[in-house]
Design an enzyme around this catalytic site. Structure first.
Site, PDB file in Angstrom:
ATOM      1  N   HIS A 144       0.813  -1.220   0.000  1.00 41.30           N
ATOM      2  CA  HIS A 144       0.000   0.000   0.000  1.00 41.30           C
ATOM      3  C   HIS A 144       0.843   1.265   0.000  1.00 41.30           C
ATOM      4  CE1 HIS A 144      -3.560  -2.472   1.821  1.00 41.30           C
ATOM      5  NE2 HIS A 144      -3.365  -2.705   0.543  1.00 41.30           N
ATOM      6  N   GLY A 187      -1.646 -11.312  11.441  1.00 35.81           N
ATOM      7  CA  GLY A 187      -2.593 -10.291  11.854  1.00 35.81           C
ATOM      8  C   GLY A 187      -3.553  -9.775  10.808  1.00 35.81           C
TER       9      GLY A 187
END
Length: 230
Positions: free
Chosen positions: A93, A168
């Protein structure tokens, strides 16, 4: 989270409690109010600079030191992996420390500010040295696709890996959420590290439930013992 950086889904405080990050982090928001968006990112950058790599970041660096080739694919836009000493890091990202021009997309430079940012400050973005366009954060905004070369590199790493450790992830944000399935389909072992069970029941899948700092530290120590045992 364990380095003190709140997630997007956490309730913000102060000035930013009145602004939804999912609305600020769009090209439309930048066109309408570039000073607000740039100020938001500089404030976030300041928060990131106060954070320190946690035990999970350090464990991944140690794994790379003992196992050879370890690549990190992250959705995070901070530089905590790099500050922990990891070298092969791919930011899906983008990175908060690498701005680019909103008009021509050329990479830009922003000096590190030592002054403390005021929360909610409106700051005019600096200008591109080539076209004089406004610089924007070099991150993927809502409604934007991942950079093709970055996604291509991620796919290449995942398809060729022996083991993928998925840490996660919520499994919500695509296409990153597809990477464990791609690794499984290519015959890799996938180890999920999460506080909840996110496994898909594949035979070559391992689910480790707990905090990333604890589990990755134990996993790194275990691998080190196994690799160094006679």
């Amino acid at each position: 989270m364990e380095s003190g950086i709140p997630t997007y889904r956490e309730k913000q405080t102060g000035f930013w409690a009145c602004h939804n990050p999912e609305r600020l982090e769009t090209a439309k928001a930048f066109r309408e109010n570039p000073s607000l968006v740039w100020g938001w990112y500089l404030w976030r950058r300041q928060q990131f600079s106060k954070a320190q790599p946690n035990a999970a970041h350090l464990a991944l660096r140690e794994m790379a030191g003992s196992m050879g080739t370890v690549s990190i694919i992250t959705q995070n836009i901070d530089d905590l992996h790099e500050r922990a000493g990891s070298v092969d890091v791919l930011h899906l990202h983008g990175s908060l420390s690498k701005p680019k021009c909103f008009a021509c997309h050329r990479p830009g430079m922003v000096r590190n500010e030592s002054a403390i940012m005021e929360e909610g400050a409106l700051i005019e973005p600096p200008r591109c040295t080539r076209c004089n366009g406004k610089l924007r954060p070099g991150v993927v905004w809502y409604g934007e696709d991942l950079l093709p070369d970055v996604w291509k590199s991620a796919l290449s790493l995942v398809k060729s890996c022996d083991v993928l450790i998925s840490v996660g992830t919520s499994g919500i944000v695509t296409p990153a959420a597809d990477l464990p399935n791609i690794a499984l389909a290519c015959g890799a072992t996938v180890i999920h590290v999460n506080t909840v069970d996110v496994g898909m029941g594949a035979p070559n899948e391992i689910m480790l439930i707990g905090r990333a700092t604890q589990i990755l530290s134990h996993l790194s120590a275990f691998l080190s013992r196994e690799l160094n045992s006679p």
